[in-house]
Design an enzyme around this catalytic site. Structure first.
Site, PDB file in Angstrom:
ATOM      1  N   ASP A   1       0.836  -1.203   0.000  1.00 47.66           N
ATOM      2  CA  ASP A   1       0.000   0.000   0.000  1.00 47.66           C
ATOM      3  C   ASP A   1       0.875   1.259   0.000  1.00 47.66           C
ATOM      4  O   ASP A   1       2.018   1.235   0.471  1.00 47.66           O
ATOM      5  CB  ASP A   1      -0.900  -0.031   1.250  1.00 47.66           C
TER       6      ASP A   1
ATOM      7  N   ARG B   1       0.139   7.656  -2.597  1.00 48.62           N
ATOM      8  CA  ARG B   1       0.644   8.739  -1.730  1.00 48.62           C
ATOM      9  C   ARG B   1       2.123   9.000  -1.983  1.00 48.62           C
ATOM     10  O   ARG B   1       2.585  10.135  -1.922  1.00 48.62           O
ATOM     11  CB  ARG B   1       0.386   8.389  -0.257  1.00 48.62           C
TER      12      ARG B   1
ATOM     13  N   ARG C   1      -0.413   9.227  -9.976  1.00 52.15           N
ATOM     14  CA  ARG C   1      -0.505   8.020  -9.145  1.00 52.15           C
ATOM     15  C   ARG C   1       0.193   6.814  -9.782  1.00 52.15           C
ATOM     16  O   ARG C   1       0.835   6.017  -9.101  1.00 52.15           O
ATOM     17  CB  ARG C   1      -1.976   7.669  -8.902  1.00 52.15           C
TER      18      ARG C   1
ATOM     19  N   SER D   1      -7.074  -6.122  -6.082  1.00 52.24           N
ATOM     20  CA  SER D   1      -8.193  -6.728  -5.360  1.00 52.24           C
ATOM     21  C   SER D   1      -9.464  -6.679  -6.200  1.00 52.24           C
ATOM     22  O   SER D   1      -9.558  -5.892  -7.165  1.00 52.24           O
ATOM     23  CB  SER D   1      -8.426  -6.001  -4.029  1.00 52.24           C
TER      24      SER D   1
ATOM     25  N   ASN E   1     -10.581  -3.208  -6.513  1.00 55.21           N
ATOM     26  CA  ASN E   1      -9.778  -2.190  -7.208  1.00 55.21           C
ATOM     27  C   ASN E   1     -10.362  -1.763  -8.556  1.00 55.21           C
ATOM     28  O   ASN E   1      -9.952  -0.747  -9.123  1.00 55.21           O
ATOM     29  CB  ASN E   1      -8.330  -2.672  -7.403  1.00 55.21           C
TER      30      ASN E   1
ATOM     31  N   GLU F   1       1.181 -13.515  12.272  1.00 55.07           N
ATOM     32  CA  GLU F   1       1.644 -12.299  12.956  1.00 55.07           C
ATOM     33  C   GLU F   1       1.464 -11.132  11.987  1.00 55.07           C
ATOM     34  O   GLU F   1       1.774 -11.245  10.796  1.00 55.07           O
ATOM     35  CB  GLU F   1       3.126 -12.438  13.340  1.00 55.07           C
TER      36      GLU F   1
HETATM   37  C1  FPP Z   1      -1.999   0.158  -3.307  1.00 54.14           C
HETATM   38  O1  FPP Z   1      -1.502   1.460  -3.303  1.00 54.14           O
HETATM   39  C2  FPP Z   1      -1.427  -0.565  -4.408  1.00 54.14           C
HETATM   40  C3  FPP Z   1      -2.137  -1.176  -5.397  1.00 54.14           C
HETATM   41  C4  FPP Z   1      -3.611  -1.200  -5.450  1.00 54.14           C
HETATM   42  C5  FPP Z   1      -1.458  -1.834  -6.492  1.00 54.14           C
HETATM   43  C6  FPP Z   1      -0.279  -2.618  -6.075  1.00 54.14           C
HETATM   44  C7  FPP Z   1       0.533  -2.949  -7.249  1.00 54.14           C
HETATM   45  C8  FPP Z   1       1.873  -2.881  -7.259  1.00 54.14           C
HETATM   46  C9  FPP Z   1       2.685  -2.511  -6.109  1.00 54.14           C
HETATM   47  C10 FPP Z   1       2.610  -3.274  -8.450  1.00 54.14           C
HETATM   48  C11 FPP Z   1       2.339  -4.704  -8.715  1.00 54.14           C
HETATM   49  C12 FPP Z   1       3.277  -5.285  -9.602  1.00 54.14           C
HETATM   50  C13 FPP Z   1       3.012  -6.355 -10.346  1.00 54.14           C
HETATM   51  C14 FPP Z   1       4.115  -7.014 -11.001  1.00 54.14           C
HETATM   52  C15 FPP Z   1       1.646  -6.908 -10.548  1.00 54.14           C
HETATM   53  P1  FPP Z   1      -2.535   2.649  -3.463  1.00 54.14           P
HETATM   54  O2  FPP Z   1      -2.647   2.961  -4.906  1.00 54.14           O
HETATM   55  O3  FPP Z   1      -3.830   2.284  -2.812  1.00 54.14           O
HETATM   56  O4  FPP Z   1      -1.809   3.777  -2.686  1.00 54.14           O
HETATM   57  P2  FPP Z   1      -2.493   4.963  -1.866  1.00 54.14           P
HETATM   58  O5  FPP Z   1      -3.246   4.310  -0.734  1.00 54.14           O
HETATM   59  O6  FPP Z   1      -1.337   5.764  -1.392  1.00 54.14           O
HETATM   60  O7  FPP Z   1      -3.388   5.686  -2.793  1.00 54.14           O
END
Ligand code: FPP
Length: 259
Positions: free
Chosen positions: A32, A36, A45, A77, A80, A222
């Protein structure tokens, strides 16, 4: 012996010493803070997701080097899809870029790719990238890199319950025979064999909730929450999280040895 975990900034702690005998076998991460991270740099983003993908590469190798058996990453998810179309499209392209560039490294480190989630609902090109990566790493017998893609724990449980009910309806199972093992086997994590439940669940970026991730499987995991945003998460942060895990007294509902 080891440095104490600094929740606010474990990334600065370079001197983490780990007990090599007590590395968590299954580490799951809610990655996560990409958005940000980008916003704080006045970037769009998706720049955070791109950097997040680079972090995935580094952490995969670091976890494999530490002797982790399964690394499960919550990449997308079932909720998402509510994000703006451009961001969803970018997130769907990420596995394509990731596997395009990273499969040789995965093979070099003997890492096998698995995927859990409703992958049939992903765009065709994402499905192909995932299928190819699974096939190309099939012979690897080191760490399993398990991506949760279009995954949601409640949906997973509903699907599992439907499968169990169908077995009962077909006369293959009686209601009395349903036990925890039946449920374990009906969930997507059954593909991980003995490592179906995470030992350690990490969430980055300071949020302290589970967000529909592995709700059944984390009964005795944990939980470690760090303020570090996913793009800033390093091998050292991972080690600090594992050091925190190693401080915990896991009792699984029983009593610890010294009581
Ligand atoms: C949450 O951050 C992150 C996600 C919903 C996407 C996660 C994906 C990656 C880290 C890359 C994945 C890589 C591969 C190879 C599939 P957010 O966007 O919710 O952040 P925020 O809460 O700061 O807005």
């Amino acid at each position: 012996m080891f440095a104490f975990f600094n929740k606010n900034d474990p990334a600065t702690d370079e001197n983490v010493e780990l007990d090599a005998q007590r590395i968590p076998a299954h580490v799951a991460i809610i990655m996560d803070g990409n958005g940000r991270w980008a916003k704080s740099r006045h970037l769009p983003r998706v720049a955070g997701h791109k950097e997040g993908m680079n972090t995935v590469k580094k952490i995969t190798i670091a976890a494999s080097d530490l002797g982790v058996k399964v690394l499960t990453l919550y990449a997308f998810s079932t909720e998402n899809w509510k994000r703006p179309t451009d961001e969803v499209n970018y997130l769907m392209q990420l596995p394509v870029s990731f596997f395009d560039t990273f499969v040789p490294d995965l093979v070099k480190h003997n890492v096998r790719v698995q995927v859990m989630g409703y992958t049939d609902q992903l765009p065709a090109k994402t499905q192909k990238a995932v299928r190819d990566a699974v096939a190309d790493t099939q012979a690897c017998d080191g760490m399993v890199l398990n991506f949760a893609l279009n995954y949601g724990s409640r949906a997973e449980m509903v699907t599992g319950i439907q499968a169990i009910a169908q077995q009962v309806q077909a006369g293959k199972l009686t209601v009395d025979q349903i036990d925890e093992r039946t449920v374990d086997d009906a969930l997507m994590t059954s593909a991980l064999g003995q490592y179906h439940d995470p030992d350690l669940l990490i969430r980055t970026s300071g949020e302290e909730r589970i967000s529909n991730f592995l709700l059944w499987q984390i009964a005795y995991s944990e939980l470690v929450f760090t303020d570090v945003k996913w793009p800033d998460f390093t091998a050292t942060t991972l080690k600090a999280c594992i050091a925190d895990f190693q401080h915990r007294d896991r009792r699984f509902g029983g009593l610890s040895d010294h009581k």
